[in-house]
Design an enzyme around this catalytic site. Structure first.
Site, PDB file in Angstrom:
ATOM      1  CG  ASN A  12      36.982  42.538  42.569  1.00 57.18           C
ATOM      2  OD1 ASN A  12      37.301  41.461  42.062  1.00 57.18           O
ATOM      3  ND2 ASN A  12      37.191  43.699  41.961  1.00 57.18           N
ATOM      4  CE  LYS A  14      40.661  44.837  43.016  1.00 57.94           C
ATOM      5  NZ  LYS A  14      41.281  46.145  43.043  1.00 57.94           N
ATOM      6  CG  HIS A  96      37.137  46.846  38.883  1.00 57.72           C
ATOM      7  ND1 HIS A  96      38.436  47.280  38.803  1.00 57.72           N
ATOM      8  CD2 HIS A  96      36.841  46.752  40.202  1.00 57.72           C
ATOM      9  CE1 HIS A  96      38.907  47.432  40.033  1.00 57.72           C
ATOM     10  NE2 HIS A  96      37.969  47.116  40.903  1.00 57.72           N
ATOM     11  CD  GLU A  98      41.867  46.484  39.466  1.00 57.15           C
ATOM     12  OE1 GLU A  98      41.421  45.333  39.415  1.00 57.15           O
ATOM     13  OE2 GLU A  98      42.132  47.055  40.550  1.00 57.15           O
ATOM     14  CD  GLU A 168      35.518  49.435  43.291  1.00 55.02           C
ATOM     15  OE1 GLU A 168      35.535  48.772  44.328  1.00 55.02           O
ATOM     16  OE2 GLU A 168      36.053  49.037  42.232  1.00 55.02           O
ATOM     17  N   GLY A 174      43.652  49.788  45.975  1.00 53.79           N
ATOM     18  CA  GLY A 174      44.916  49.079  46.153  1.00 53.79           C
ATOM     19  C   GLY A 174      46.042  49.963  46.650  1.00 53.79           C
ATOM     20  CB  SER A 214      42.166  51.339  50.501  1.00 53.55           C
ATOM     21  OG  SER A 214      43.105  51.323  49.450  1.00 53.55           O
TER      22      SER A 214
END
Ligand code: 13P
Length: 252
Positions: A12, A14, A96, A98, A168, A174, A214
């Site tokens: 991904n 992003k 996701h 985010e 996730e 991140g 990560s």
């Protein structure tokens, strides 16, 4: 017993990349090699989907990072399943964290998006995961089950053949703070148990559950050993061609 679920490594990107980076990463994937037992799907930002799909070898899948629920119309700024199909893009990431946190996508909207994408013939990587505060409060399974239920409630048993779940944990995304193999395995086992109890044993056995948060070339060899980890959704490390190839090769 070895699992019949084919290991899947997703990248991904992003909101990262450029035409130059697309060239570099596509070249690495076109020239690189990994086991036939590993499926690879990469998710560049939408402006680069066409460039990636038309230059990447066909065995590697390409995914969008989000789509809206409708096929076309007055939805400024959005892209649709119909556009992905037009570009021969067969995958989409939905829900996701985010999207959930920054763009305020509700469980219900994510469920609707997943159902519409599946009905349009796309394969979906549907994401779930708890925040650090939710984990600390002992609410990990409650949160993840709520997110999965909102998706499952809109799918038929047959629809699940098009769905991959990505677990996730938000605190691992991140941050460089990767879940331990045991933490990831425990969550994946709970998710599979939920599918067995609420959808069917067949769907629980066949649905792939990826770990994301990560993942690196350092953490992937141990994570992939866990029984209920059927692949990864890699963020930052998927932008580094050699490290992403190493992650693909952590599974034999
Ligand atoms: P990182 O690998 O950068 O933590 O991102 C994980 C992720 O969000 C993949 O979708």
């Amino acid at each position: 017993m070895t699992s019949s679920r084919k290991f899947l490594v997703g990248g991904n990107w992003k909101m990262n990349g450029s035409r130059q980076l697309v060239e570099t990463l596509v070249k690495a994937l076109n020239e690189g090699s990994w086991s036939n037992n590993v499926e690879c799907v990469i998710a560049p930002p939408s402006p680069y989907l066409h460039q990636v799909r038309s230059t990447l070898r066909s065995e590697v899948g390409v995914s969008a990072q989000n789509i809206w629920t409708e096929a076309k119309g007055a939805y400024t700024g959005e892209i649709s399943h119909e556009m992905l199909t037009d570009l021969s893009i067969k995958w989409v990431i939905l829900g996701h964290s985010e999207r959930r946190a920054i763009f305020k996508e509700s469980d219900e909207l994510v469920g609707k998006k997943v159902a519409n994408a599946v009905k349009a013939g796309l394969n979906v990587i549907a994401c779930c995961g708890e925040t650090e505060a939710e984990r600390d409060a002992g609410n990990t399974t409650e949160v993840v089950f709520r997110q999965i239920k909102a998706i499952a409630s809109q799918l038929s048993a047959a629809d699940w053949s098009k769905v991959v779940i990505a677990y996730e944990p938000v605190w691992a995304i991140g941050t460089g703070k990767v879940a331990t193999p045991q933490q990831a395995q425990d969550a994946h086992k709970e998710i599979r148990g939920w599918l067995a109890a609420n959808v069917s044993k067949e769907v629980a056995d066949s649905t792939r559950i990826l770990y994301g948060g990560s993942v690196s070339a350092k953490s992937s060899p141990d994570l992939q050993k866990e029984q209920d980890i059927d692949g990864f959704l890699v963020g930052g490390a998927s932008l580094k061609d050699q490290e992403f190839l190493q992650i693909l090769n952590s599974r034999l």
